[in-house]
Scaffold this active site. Structure first.
Site, PDB file in Angstrom:
ATOM      1  N   GLU A 131      77.177 -55.884 -10.188  1.00 42.82           N
ATOM      2  CA  GLU A 131      76.279 -55.729  -9.790  1.00 42.82           C
ATOM      3  C   GLU A 131      76.262 -55.442  -8.058  1.00 42.82           C
ATOM      4  O   GLU A 131      75.252 -54.582  -7.823  1.00 42.82           O
ATOM      5  CB  GLU A 131      76.131 -57.626  -9.220  1.00 42.82           C
ATOM      6  CG  GLU A 131      75.166 -57.421  -8.282  1.00 42.82           C
ATOM      7  CD  GLU A 131      73.131 -57.256  -9.281  1.00 42.82           C
ATOM      8  OE1 GLU A 131      73.040 -57.748 -10.367  1.00 42.82           O
ATOM      9  OE2 GLU A 131      72.542 -56.094  -8.921  1.00 42.82           O
ATOM     10  N   GLY A 189      76.505 -46.785  12.624  1.00 36.91           N
ATOM     11  CA  GLY A 189      77.255 -47.110  11.352  1.00 36.91           C
ATOM     12  C   GLY A 189      77.390 -46.896   9.803  1.00 36.91           C
ATOM     13  O   GLY A 189      77.993 -47.764   8.796  1.00 36.91           O
ATOM     14  N   ASP A 204      75.549 -40.437  -3.670  1.00 37.61           N
ATOM     15  CA  ASP A 204      76.521 -41.864  -3.741  1.00 37.61           C
ATOM     16  C   ASP A 204      74.264 -42.360  -4.148  1.00 37.61           C
ATOM     17  O   ASP A 204      74.884 -42.621  -5.119  1.00 37.61           O
ATOM     18  CB  ASP A 204      75.647 -42.300  -2.106  1.00 37.61           C
ATOM     19  CG  ASP A 204      75.540 -43.828  -2.006  1.00 37.61           C
ATOM     20  OD1 ASP A 204      76.180 -44.409  -2.390  1.00 37.61           O
ATOM     21  OD2 ASP A 204      73.857 -44.361  -2.342  1.00 37.61           O
ATOM     22  N   LYS A 208      74.291 -44.193  -7.831  1.00 38.95           N
ATOM     23  CA  LYS A 208      73.549 -45.321  -8.610  1.00 38.95           C
ATOM     24  C   LYS A 208      72.006 -44.806  -9.934  1.00 38.95           C
ATOM     25  O   LYS A 208      72.158 -45.660 -10.460  1.00 38.95           O
ATOM     26  CB  LYS A 208      73.297 -45.682  -7.061  1.00 38.95           C
ATOM     27  CG  LYS A 208      74.365 -46.797  -6.180  1.00 38.95           C
ATOM     28  CD  LYS A 208      73.476 -46.419  -4.305  1.00 38.95           C
ATOM     29  CE  LYS A 208      74.261 -46.640  -3.498  1.00 38.95           C
ATOM     30  NZ  LYS A 208      73.779 -46.700  -2.901  1.00 38.95           N
TER      31      LYS A 208
HETATM   32  N1  HSE Z   1      75.733 -45.252   2.373  1.00 42.64           N
HETATM   33  C1  HSE Z   1      75.197 -46.307   1.225  1.00 42.64           C
HETATM   34  C2  HSE Z   1      73.266 -46.492   1.452  1.00 42.64           C
HETATM   35  C3  HSE Z   1      75.957 -47.887   1.118  1.00 42.64           C
HETATM   36  O1  HSE Z   1      73.608 -46.365   2.338  1.00 42.64           O
HETATM   37  O2  HSE Z   1      73.197 -47.335   0.854  1.00 42.64           O
HETATM   38  C4  HSE Z   1      76.623 -48.347   0.174  1.00 42.64           C
HETATM   39  O3  HSE Z   1      76.101 -48.439  -1.421  1.00 42.64           O
END
Ligand code: HSE
Ligand code: NAP
Length: 432
Positions: A131, A189, A204, A208
């Site tokens: 999840e 951060g 990223d 996903k």
């Molecule tokens: N680096 C990802 C974001 C968070 O900025 O959504 C980790 O999945």
């Protein structure tokens, strides 16, 4: 069968997410025991550096830097929150070989190796739950696996990278340049230092989307199937022009099933300002799913952060623990469908195109001819930001629905109009 008194956990990683998981397991032990019917015990924690200070540190005796000690500890569930491909993959495979259940937040691994890890889990009589790999604390993997599984899903449209959504929100609200908004995201951060490319170049989000589309369409969507563009070329004027036209600019991750196949793409897009996705700002994530039974449904929430991600991890740990305590057979996700994947060149949509030109007679006619030659119909042209001294102007062109391949051919032709066209600044898809 004797009643089980405890479920053992090995935690691989004690960073941002791992510390949250260790804290929840420690501070909520009684609540979780009530919910599961057995104590959930943290038995070992693997880290690289045992001397590092932690946001939450479990008992010193639980911490080890020796993978063999962690993987060999007596346990039922291994929680992998180390990140990266190796050695996380090796440790998960070893855990599955030992018949352990695995809970992971690792999008890269699940996107690249999901089918083989799930098959290995099935063979070993366990499951792998993930999840937290998409959307942090926002529930979306479990809804697609369970609650929406009776539907034919036609589309998934998502904002699944909080860092880029924060940067785009700052560029839109404050008129910030990309570099300044990125620095703010790094100071807070959100974006990685020194190399933020995993977020800002869309990698990223592509991992996903591969996971979400595989679940939505019941087949394996590979990371390489995902068309990907980042946000680094956008300038504040794009946000101003988009707003004047009634749109927000968002980095969208879109999976869509049409009669001729499935298209998966990550790129910045113009979204009508009155749509729900256009109003998801800052680091929030959101996913809009469309199914033939349910219609449209929207999930929104914190896409990252220690405690939101812990919420997702712990939901999987509790689910696995209940199954283990009750002796239930796991039901790992199965990839069943044969998938015909479409390339981006087959896409048909409207386009926003910003072109910097020399401001003199005949330039617009040349640009219009390039579109006409390639069967692209122009819906509107607005001339912006004329600079009389430099004899330059900026054109913002909106097309009618056109094929991507035709638009790209038009753009190449326009870029060849030397002396008339200074540069094509942005080509953005409009997601009406
Ligand atoms: N680096 C990802 C974001 C968070 O900025 O959504 C980790 O999945
Ligand atoms: P992090 O803060 O960098 O923590 C990683 C942890 O793993 C550290 O404790 C590190 O040990 C340990 N580790 C890394 N490599 C190791 C190795 N080879 N051997 C032993 N230990 C190792 O990362 P994070 O932000 O918690 O993210 C963890 C996972 O969750 C990633 O897959 C990430 O994509 C995912 N995720 C994160 C978020 C978020 O908001 N952070 C949200 C959703 C999903 P040391 O501390 O000793 O260095």
């Amino acid at each position: 069968m004797a009643e089980r008194e405890s479920v053992g956990i090995v935690l691989l990683g004690l960073g941002v997410v791992g510390s949250g998981v260790a804290r929840a397991l420690t501070e909520r032990a009684e609540t979780y025991a009530d919910r599961v019917g057995a104590r959930i015990e943290l038995r070992k924690v693997l880290v690289r550096d045992a001397t590092r200070e932690r946001a939450f540190a479990p008992a010193r005796s639980l911490i080890t830097t020796d993978p063999a000690e962690a993987l060999g500890a007596d346990c039922d569930i291994v929680v992998e929150v180390m990140g990266g491909e190796d050695p996380a993959r090796e440790y998960i495979q070893e855990s599955l070989r030992r018949g352990r259940w695995v809970v992971t937040a690792n999008k890269e691994l699940m996107a690249k190796y999901g089918p083989e890890l799930l098959a290995q889990a099935t063979a070993g009589g366990a499951d792998i739950l993930f999840e937290a790999s998409v959307g942090g604390g926002m529930p979306i993997v479990s809804p697609l696996r369970r609650d929406l599984s009776a539907n034919q899903i036609t589309s998934v449209r998502a904002i699944i990278n909080g860092t880029t959504n924060y940067i785009l929100t700052q560029m839109s609200r404050e008129g910030a340049a990309f570099g300044d908004a990125l620095r703010q995201a790094q100071d807070l951060g959100y974006a990685e230092k020194p190399d933020p490319s995993r977020d800002v170049e869309g990698f990223d989000a592509a991992y996903k989307l591969a996971i979400l589309s595989s679940l939505a369409f019941h087949g394996h969507v590979r990371v390489d199937d995902v068309y990907r563009e980042g946000i680094t070329h956008l300038i504040p004027r794009d946000f101003r022009y988009a707003a004047e036209l009634g749109y927000a600019i968002k980095l969208l991750a879109i999976g869509r099933r049409d009669s001729d196949g499935i298209g998966v793409r990550v790129h910045p897009a113009l979204v009508p300002s009155d749509e729900l996705l256009a109003n998801v700002d800052g680091v929030l994530n959101a996913v809009q799913v469309e199914g033939d039974l349910i219609g449209r449904v929207l999930f929104q929430g914190a896409g990252a952060g220690s405690m939101p991600t812990t919420s997702a991890i712990m939901a999987d740990v509790l689910e696995a623990s209940r199954s283990i305590v009750l002796g239930n057979r796991p039901s790992p996700w199965r990839y069943t469908a044969d998938m015909a994947m479409k390339t981006i060149s087959a896409l048909t949509t409207r386009y926003y195109i910003r072109v910097e030109v020399t401001d003199r007679p005949g330039v617009l006619a040349g640009i219009a001819r390039a579109f006409g030659d390639n069967s692209v119909s122009i819906a509107s042209v607005i001339q912006k930001e004329t600079d009389d001294e430099a004899q330059t102007a900026e054109l913002v062109i909106i097309t009618h629905a056109a094929r991507e391949a035709d638009v790209q051919r038009s753009i190449s032709q326009i870029e060849g109009l030397k002396g008339e066209v200074r540069q094509v600044g942005a080509v953005l898809r409009v997601e009406d």
